[in-house]
Design a protein around this motif. Structure first.
Motif, PDB file in Angstrom:
ATOM      1  N   ARG A  26       0.894  -4.614  -2.787  1.00 16.34           N
ATOM      2  CA  ARG A  26       1.680  -5.789  -2.418  1.00 16.34           C
ATOM      3  C   ARG A  26       0.729  -6.974  -2.446  1.00 16.34           C
ATOM      4  O   ARG A  26      -0.272  -6.990  -1.734  1.00 16.34           O
ATOM      5  CB  ARG A  26       2.261  -5.611  -1.015  1.00 16.34           C
ATOM      6  CG  ARG A  26       2.958  -6.860  -0.487  1.00 16.34           C
ATOM      7  CD  ARG A  26       4.386  -6.888  -0.980  1.00 16.34           C
ATOM      8  NE  ARG A  26       5.164  -7.897  -0.280  1.00 16.34           N
ATOM      9  CZ  ARG A  26       5.384  -9.139  -0.728  1.00 16.34           C
ATOM     10  NH1 ARG A  26       4.841  -9.525  -1.882  1.00 16.34           N
ATOM     11  NH2 ARG A  26       6.116  -9.985  -0.045  1.00 16.34           N
ATOM     12  N   VAL A  27       1.008  -7.959  -3.300  1.00 22.94           N
ATOM     13  CA  VAL A  27       0.147  -9.132  -3.429  1.00 22.94           C
ATOM     14  C   VAL A  27       0.676 -10.196  -2.474  1.00 22.94           C
ATOM     15  O   VAL A  27       1.807 -10.672  -2.616  1.00 22.94           O
ATOM     16  CB  VAL A  27       0.128  -9.649  -4.880  1.00 22.94           C
ATOM     17  CG1 VAL A  27      -0.805 -10.844  -5.005  1.00 22.94           C
ATOM     18  CG2 VAL A  27      -0.292  -8.534  -5.834  1.00 22.94           C
ATOM     19  N   ASP A  28      -0.144 -10.557  -1.496  1.00 21.49           N
ATOM     20  CA  ASP A  28       0.338 -11.429  -0.417  1.00 21.49           C
ATOM     21  C   ASP A  28      -0.722 -12.475  -0.082  1.00 21.49           C
ATOM     22  O   ASP A  28      -1.696 -12.196   0.616  1.00 21.49           O
ATOM     23  CB  ASP A  28       0.650 -10.580   0.827  1.00 21.49           C
ATOM     24  CG  ASP A  28       1.286 -11.383   1.939  1.00 21.49           C
ATOM     25  OD1 ASP A  28       1.469 -12.604   1.778  1.00 21.49           O
ATOM     26  OD2 ASP A  28       1.597 -10.790   2.995  1.00 21.49           O
ATOM     27  N   SER A  29      -0.508 -13.693  -0.576  1.00 24.96           N
ATOM     28  CA  SER A  29      -1.465 -14.769  -0.303  1.00 24.96           C
ATOM     29  C   SER A  29      -1.376 -15.238   1.146  1.00 24.96           C
ATOM     30  O   SER A  29      -2.240 -15.970   1.624  1.00 24.96           O
ATOM     31  CB  SER A  29      -1.216 -15.954  -1.243  1.00 24.96           C
ATOM     32  OG  SER A  29       0.122 -16.428  -1.108  1.00 24.96           O
ATOM     33  N   GLY A  30      -0.346 -14.791   1.869  1.00 20.48           N
ATOM     34  CA  GLY A  30      -0.219 -15.141   3.286  1.00 20.48           C
ATOM     35  C   GLY A  30      -1.141 -14.323   4.170  1.00 20.48           C
ATOM     36  O   GLY A  30      -1.434 -14.702   5.303  1.00 20.48           O
ATOM     37  N   ALA A  31      -1.622 -13.181   3.644  1.00 23.31           N
ATOM     38  CA  ALA A  31      -2.552 -12.331   4.391  1.00 23.31           C
ATOM     39  C   ALA A  31      -3.978 -12.643   3.948  1.00 23.31           C
ATOM     40  O   ALA A  31      -4.246 -12.791   2.753  1.00 23.31           O
ATOM     41  CB  ALA A  31      -2.236 -10.867   4.150  1.00 23.31           C
ATOM     42  N   LYS A  32      -4.880 -12.748   4.894  1.00 23.76           N
ATOM     43  CA  LYS A  32      -6.271 -13.080   4.560  1.00 23.76           C
ATOM     44  C   LYS A  32      -7.002 -11.889   3.964  1.00 23.76           C
ATOM     45  O   LYS A  32      -7.628 -11.989   2.909  1.00 23.76           O
ATOM     46  CB  LYS A  32      -7.007 -13.579   5.805  1.00 23.76           C
ATOM     47  CG  LYS A  32      -8.457 -13.958   5.537  1.00 23.76           C
ATOM     48  CD  LYS A  32      -9.142 -14.416   6.809  1.00 23.76           C
ATOM     49  CE  LYS A  32     -10.609 -14.747   6.558  1.00 23.76           C
ATOM     50  NZ  LYS A  32     -11.313 -15.165   7.791  1.00 23.76           N
ATOM     51  N   THR A  33      -6.927 -10.742   4.639  1.00 19.83           N
ATOM     52  CA  THR A  33      -7.704  -9.572   4.230  1.00 19.83           C
ATOM     53  C   THR A  33      -6.866  -8.603   3.406  1.00 19.83           C
ATOM     54  O   THR A  33      -5.637  -8.595   3.472  1.00 19.83           O
ATOM     55  CB  THR A  33      -8.259  -8.829   5.459  1.00 19.83           C
ATOM     56  OG1 THR A  33      -7.165  -8.473   6.305  1.00 19.83           O
ATOM     57  CG2 THR A  33      -9.210  -9.705   6.234  1.00 19.83           C
ATOM     58  N   SER A  34      -7.557  -7.779   2.637  1.00 19.09           N
ATOM     59  CA  SER A  34      -6.900  -6.714   1.874  1.00 19.09           C
ATOM     60  C   SER A  34      -7.043  -5.406   2.646  1.00 19.09           C
ATOM     61  O   SER A  34      -8.006  -5.214   3.387  1.00 19.09           O
ATOM     62  CB  SER A  34      -7.545  -6.568   0.498  1.00 19.09           C
ATOM     63  OG  SER A  34      -7.458  -7.782  -0.223  1.00 19.09           O
ATOM     64  N   SER A  35      -6.087  -4.505   2.472  1.00 10.12           N
ATOM     65  CA  SER A  35      -6.166  -3.218   3.170  1.00 10.12           C
ATOM     66  C   SER A  35      -5.634  -2.118   2.280  1.00 10.12           C
ATOM     67  O   SER A  35      -4.867  -2.365   1.342  1.00 10.12           O
ATOM     68  CB  SER A  35      -5.376  -3.262   4.484  1.00 10.12           C
ATOM     69  OG  SER A  35      -3.993  -3.416   4.233  1.00 10.12           O
ATOM     70  N   ILE A  36      -6.060  -0.890   2.585  1.00  4.25           N
ATOM     71  CA  ILE A  36      -5.589   0.277   1.850  1.00  4.25           C
ATOM     72  C   ILE A  36      -5.248   1.365   2.848  1.00  4.25           C
ATOM     73  O   ILE A  36      -5.873   1.472   3.909  1.00  4.25           O
ATOM     74  CB  ILE A  36      -6.653   0.757   0.836  1.00  4.25           C
ATOM     75  CG1 ILE A  36      -6.050   1.756  -0.155  1.00  4.25           C
ATOM     76  CG2 ILE A  36      -7.870   1.338   1.537  1.00  4.25           C
ATOM     77  CD1 ILE A  36      -6.935   2.006  -1.379  1.00  4.25           C
ATOM     78  N   GLN A  37      -4.232   2.146   2.541  1.00  4.87           N
ATOM     79  CA  GLN A  37      -3.793   3.221   3.434  1.00  4.87           C
ATOM     80  C   GLN A  37      -4.873   4.279   3.526  1.00  4.87           C
ATOM     81  O   GLN A  37      -5.448   4.707   2.524  1.00  4.87           O
ATOM     82  CB  GLN A  37      -2.490   3.837   2.895  1.00  4.87           C
ATOM     83  CG  GLN A  37      -1.918   4.934   3.770  1.00  4.87           C
ATOM     84  CD  GLN A  37      -2.147   6.329   3.201  1.00  4.87           C
ATOM     85  OE1 GLN A  37      -2.823   6.482   2.203  1.00  4.87           O
ATOM     86  NE2 GLN A  37      -1.589   7.320   3.845  1.00  4.87           N
ATOM     87  N   ALA A  38      -5.186   4.691   4.765  1.00  4.43           N
ATOM     88  CA  ALA A  38      -6.224   5.707   4.962  1.00  4.43           C
ATOM     89  C   ALA A  38      -5.847   6.609   6.127  1.00  4.43           C
ATOM     90  O   ALA A  38      -5.411   6.133   7.174  1.00  4.43           O
ATOM     91  CB  ALA A  38      -7.573   5.041   5.233  1.00  4.43           C
TER      92      ALA A  38
END
Length: 460
Positions: A26-38
């Motif tokens: 999901r590309v979201d310029s409203g979110a600062k950080t990137s995350s991945i499911q873990a």
């Protein structure tokens, strides 16, 4: 601006260093950080540095595919989730490829199990590189289902063991993680199922249990229920459905329901000559004084019938205090038990862990200073203890009466001999494994192996 690459609101990413051939972000310029499911996050030391091992289920449509990843921890941050709740997350760095571009980004390891996208690409990762067109998707190229199958064909598990589900609410809880680890270590396919994300189709021809996104999950050999008290009704409904479909449930719905009804289970124990502290139950406030006298007077214990982990349990020091607490609970239409207080126990009790007719471990729990409840969740401490043959017999008989293959049986030592306090159908593993050093999660998996033939049929 012309140098910035235009991307859509969702794009495919590839992580060569993490061995993930494709994951939808999901590309979201409203979110600062990137995350991945873990999930199953474990930290360790490597070359004098902190590393983390975790599993990623990159495809929302196929939860059976799980990729083991390793990376160096570059930071630990407090991140606010989408619901505004702050949580601690590990941060790693990895190269990502989108389209024909590869560069390094930072990723936080997050619980995205219930979310549609297993990855979120935030604005920090896109800075000076990309601009988002929210009306478009897969601008850098879509991937067909056939190509996804080819990319992940080496990850499809060849079934050498059983397919086992852990049915719970939080994959990060110690007990749930240990069960997943123990099952995988013995060659089984382990899948975490969030209770609230399961739903049922009731049909005489094709009854089904489905999971978030519409995946049919009728093919499990066994289910390990780790249902929290607030989800008892729905969780037990799911277990009955799994049982209908031929899945073996380690602790079935009827046993769990019975163990969580403190009044009914106390009646069963009394009927079957299981010694418990003198217990009283009444509905009318007119009976309060006699109820208190009936259990020997103050000090006494007052328990909500729905209490767990020591919550909803009150010690009344005087008869007057007991009357006030009991009547207050009754005015709220709360169902309570009153129980004699075993003073000579000195704030200690025993937790006997029963697995498949054996006490596999036992600990003595000691209440924190100023506290009468010895529960680990209430700050109590634990140490190894050798139980007597009488205590062992009481623990095994109590679990058997409730038909629980796995149970945490709480006993208390009194001047009258050992007394049963409670039988827990979803006992925690952390306190007892840490205190004893025993692989109790492995014992639970072995119990399933013993009960089930490898065609998924429960033995008689």
């Amino acid at each position: 601006m012309s140098e910035l690459k235009i991307v859509g609101n969702k794009e495919w990413c590839h992580f060569n260093q993490l061995n993930i051939p494709a994951i939808k972000a999901r590309v979201d310029s409203g979110a600062k950080t990137s995350s991945i499911q873990a999930t199953d996050i474990t930290t360790y030391r490597k070359n004098k540095e902190n590393w983390v091992r975790f599993y990623v289920q990159p495809l929302t449509e196929n939860r059976s595919i799980s990729v083991e990843c390793e990376a160096k921890i570059i930071a630990t941050r407090i991140i606010k989730s989408s619901s505004g709740i702050p949580e601690k997350r590990y941060v790693i760095a990895s190269e990502v490829t989108m389209g024909d571009t590869t560069w390094e980004i930072e990723l936080t390891l997050a619980d995205r199990d219930t979310m549609e996208f297993k990855m979120l690409l935030g604005r920090q990762a896109m800075e000076n590189r990309m601009i988002v067109n929210p009306a478009e998707e897969f601008v850098l190229g879509d991937i067909s289902e056939e190509e996804i199958d080819r990319k992940y064909e080496t990850f499809v598990m060849k079934k050498t063991g059983l397919k086992i589900a852990v049915l719970a609410s939080n994959p990060e809880l110690y007990s749930n993680k240990r069960l997943m680890e123990a099952g995988r270590a013995r060659g089984h396919e382990m899948v975490f199922l969030n209770v609230q994300q399961c739903y049922m189709k009731l049909d005489t021809v094709t009854p089904e249990i489905r999971y978030r996104g519409g995946n049919v999950i009728n093919d499990f050999d066994a289910v390990i229920p780790r249902i929290k008290t607030s989800m008892t009704f729905y969780g037990c409904a799911l277990l009955r459905m799994f049982k209908t479909l031929g899945t073996y449930c380690l602790n079935d719905a009827e046993s769990i329901s019975s163990s969580r009804d403190k009044l009914y289970s106390s009646q069963l124990f009394s009927k079957n000559d299981i010694h418990i502290p003198t217990t009283g139950f009444a509905k009318s406030p007119l009976d309060t004084k006699d109820l208190i006298n009936m259990v020997g007077g103050a000090p006494l214990i007052i328990k909500l019938l729905e209490s767990t982990q020591g919550k909803g349990v009150v010690l009344a020091e005087t008869n007057k205090a007991a009357e006030s607490v009991i009547n207050a609970f009754k005015s709220l239409n709360a169902n309570i038990l009153v129980q004699e207080f075993i003073r000579e126990a000195n704030g200690k009790d025993l937790r006997c862990f029963v697995v498949d007719g054996r006490v596999v471990a036992s600990i003595e729990r000691t209440a924190a200073k100023g506290e009468f409840r010895a529960n680990i969740h209430q700050g109590g401490s634990a140490s190894i203890v050798k139980i007597t043959p009488e205590e062992k017999k009481l623990a095994l008989k109590s679990a058997k009466i409730l038909n629980l293959p796995v149970a945490g049986v709480d006993l208390i030592r009194s001047n009258k001999g050992p007394l049963l306090l409670e039988v827990n159908s979803s006992p925690g593993l952390e306190g007892i494994e840490n205190a004893t050093g025993k692989d109790i999660a492995g014992s639970i998996i072995q119990a399933i192996e013993k009960r089930i033939k490898f065609n998924g049929t429960a033995e008689a």
